[in-house]
Design an enzyme around this catalytic site. Structure first.
Site, PDB file in Angstrom:
ATOM      1  N   HIS A 280       0.817  -1.221   0.000  1.00  0.00           N
ATOM      2  CA  HIS A 280       0.000   0.000   0.000  1.00  0.00           C
ATOM      3  C   HIS A 280       0.848   1.267   0.000  1.00  0.00           C
ATOM      4  CE1 HIS A 280       0.182   0.840   4.402  1.00  0.00           C
ATOM      5  NE2 HIS A 280       0.134  -0.456   4.555  1.00  0.00           N
ATOM      6  N   ASP A 292       6.163   0.606   6.724  1.00  0.00           N
ATOM      7  CA  ASP A 292       4.708   0.445   6.529  1.00  0.00           C
ATOM      8  C   ASP A 292       4.171   1.550   5.634  1.00  0.00           C
ATOM      9  OD1 ASP A 292       2.094  -0.359   6.731  1.00  0.00           O
ATOM     10  OD2 ASP A 292       1.825   0.303   8.790  1.00  0.00           O
ATOM     11  N   GLU A 326      -4.879   1.835   2.678  1.00  0.00           N
ATOM     12  CA  GLU A 326      -4.954   0.665   3.553  1.00  0.00           C
ATOM     13  C   GLU A 326      -5.138   1.090   5.003  1.00  0.00           C
ATOM     14  OE1 GLU A 326      -3.692  -2.397   6.358  1.00  0.00           O
ATOM     15  OE2 GLU A 326      -2.733  -0.486   6.067  1.00  0.00           O
ATOM     16  N   GLU A 327      -4.463   2.164   5.400  1.00  0.00           N
ATOM     17  CA  GLU A 327      -4.389   2.502   6.828  1.00  0.00           C
ATOM     18  C   GLU A 327      -5.710   2.919   7.455  1.00  0.00           C
ATOM     19  OE1 GLU A 327      -2.096   1.631   8.515  1.00  0.00           O
ATOM     20  OE2 GLU A 327      -0.191   1.760   7.466  1.00  0.00           O
ATOM     21  N   ASP A 354       3.234  -6.392   3.400  1.00  0.00           N
ATOM     22  CA  ASP A 354       2.827  -5.307   4.290  1.00  0.00           C
ATOM     23  C   ASP A 354       3.152  -5.660   5.740  1.00  0.00           C
ATOM     24  OD1 ASP A 354       1.738  -3.023   5.363  1.00  0.00           O
ATOM     25  OD2 ASP A 354      -0.343  -3.723   5.244  1.00  0.00           O
ATOM     26  N   HIS A 424       3.664   2.751  12.644  1.00  0.00           N
ATOM     27  CA  HIS A 424       2.798   3.924  12.853  1.00  0.00           C
ATOM     28  C   HIS A 424       3.402   4.994  13.775  1.00  0.00           C
ATOM     29  CE1 HIS A 424      -0.976   1.234  11.919  1.00  0.00           C
ATOM     30  NE2 HIS A 424      -0.090   1.246  10.936  1.00  0.00           N
TER      31      HIS A 424
HETATM   32 ZN   LIG Z   1       0.646  -1.417   6.329  1.00  0.00          ZN
END
Ligand SMILES: [Zn+2]
Length: 459
Positions: A280, A292, A326-327, A354, A424
């Protein structure tokens, strides 16, 4: 040099891979290309350091769409195109602030708003705190003990878990549904311990959902760093009446137009059969999302670069898809499936990366028993590359929507131990990426696609 060291080195050399079968020969070519002639690390450098964070609807996300499309246009695809998708746009606003007020002392703690959260009142909010470790514990306390207070979810990720993703699954309900659940008992806000196995000062954001509760019952929610959570918990033990103050000014705006980026190479024997590979393109806003999922994006693109380097032409159609959103919505994945159904496409295989750009260990497979047996039987070709883990499990969020009954879905499974140190948070940046580990992941993806392409899937 000491004789026994020399001997050891000679013995070590004898473990060099000497391919014998056709598959072994191709694997050797794939991994050599990945480790000596790849572009994935420099693509990631650009995505991370020149473009930066790519939250859906942001200028960074838009630039990433254009950049990857441009790069893919130089790579020999039969076609490269964009798929329109409307995505949510959430903005963080000013940097958040938070304090523990313990009698006369004021302790500053690092927090960040969770994605999708509402803001606090303009000047912030302050209230007493109730610490809980589960929704059941909160339920037992009930409205009496919770109304007007801040609920503090402090159940850590389980350090006893071997796979860090298992520890994540075991704690994530607090982040994803914590605000919605606490609101039912009259809480005015929630603070959740960051999804991180180690103790540090970085708050980790991530998606949260108010579910179907009425808008009037939405409450602000934020993550606190693991050290901050420890400090709050400790201070609460000595002073249960302490006050917690925080301020955040995030906002959910109108949906905006964005895109999945798609590149396609027509299969030379079975063009109607599609194999999808992707990651993503969006990331959270606190960093450039190198793990990520910048890693998954460039590894997917690298698969095509590898096939080009070794002059491998796939029999089935190979499609690289860089999914958007995606998030905080997985709208890109859903849109891809919607269009695929409308076009009556036949997907035989989907692979997503991912889980970070760490040393690959294997694959997590979603397929029927016959295919699981078939893919597991290829283990011996993978083992010289230290790929040994073929397990059943979740493949990837973006390919989750792909539902054709015979499809085989796989997730690249890198070593998971360090992933949640970065996930994140503000340190998910390019310097946290190891070039060889990233490249090995790309090689491993190309190797599996080659095997699926050669052998097909069991019906
Ligand atoms: Zn991800």
């Amino acid at each position: 040099m000491k004789t026994n060291l020399l001997l050891a080195l000679l013995l070590f050399n004898s473990a060099t891979i000497f391919p014998q079968t056709k598959d072994e020969t191709v694997f050797k070519e794939i991994y050599t290309s990945a480790l000596t002639n790849s572009k994935c690390y420099s693509w990631l450098d650009y995505l991370s350091n020149n473009i930066g964070s790519r939250l859906s609807g942001s200028a960074g996300a838009e630039k990433a769409v254009q950049y990857t499309k441009q790069q893919m246009e130089t790579m020999g695809f039969d076609k490269v195109y964009l798929q329109e998708v409307m995505v949510p746009k959430w903005v963080r606003g000013e940097k958040e602030t938070a304090y523990i007020h313990n009698n006369k002392t004021k302790i500053k703690v690092p927090i960040c708003a969770l994605g999708g959260s509402i803001a606090t009142p303009k000047n912030g909010l302050s209230a007493e705190v109730v610490e809980v470790h589960s929704f059941d514990e909160m339920k037992a306390l009930g409205t009496d003990k919770i109304k007007g207070k801040i609920v503090f979810y402090n159940r850590p990720m389980d350090n006893g878990a071997i796979e860090a993703f298992d520890a994540y699954s075991g704690a994530i309900d607090q982040r994803y549904m914590g605000a919605k659940e606490a609101s039912k008992y009259g809480a005015i806000a929630t603070i959740v311990r960051s999804m991180n196995l180690r103790l540090d000062d970085l708050p980790h954001t991530g998606a949260q959902s108010y579910g179907d509760i009425p808008k009037a019952q939405y409450i602000p929610t934020a993550a606190i760093s693991t050290n901050g959570a420890e400090s709050l918990s400790k201070t609460l033990k000595s002073n249960p009446n302490l006050k917690f103050y925080f301020k955040q000014s995030c906002q959910q705006l109108e949906d905006v137009l964005s895109y999945n980026v798609v590149g396609e190479i027509k299969g030379n024997a079975h063009p109607e059969n599609i194999m999808v590979v992707g990651g993503h393109l969006d990331s959270w806003d606190l960093a450039d999302g190198s793990h990520d999922d910048g890693a998954g994006v460039v590894q997917s693109m690298e698969v095509v670069n590898i096939f080009r380097n070794i002059k491998y032409k796939p029999k089935n159609t190979l499609r690289i898809v860089l999914f958007m959103n995606e998030e905080n919505g997985t709208r890109g994945g859903k849109k891809y499936e919607e269009l695929s159904l409308a076009n009556k496409e036949n997907h035989i295989f989907a692979l997503e990366s991912d889980s970070g750009g760490f040393t690959p260990r294997g694959f997590s497979l979603e397929c029927n028993e016959a295919n699981f047996t078939k893919i597991s039987s290829w283990k011996s070709v993978f083992e010289p590359y230290l790929i040994h883990s073929f397990v059943k499990g979740h493949s990837g969020s973006d390919i989750e929507a792909l539902t054709s009954p015979t499809i085989v879905k796989a997730g690249l499974k890198p070593d998971s131990q360090r992933y949640f140190d970065y996930h994140h948070a503000a340190n998910d940046t390019f310097d946290a990426i190891d070039k060889r580990e990233l490249e090995l992941g790309a090689g491993t993806m190309a190797a599996l696609i080659y095997m699926i392409d050669q052998n097909g899937i069991a019906k």
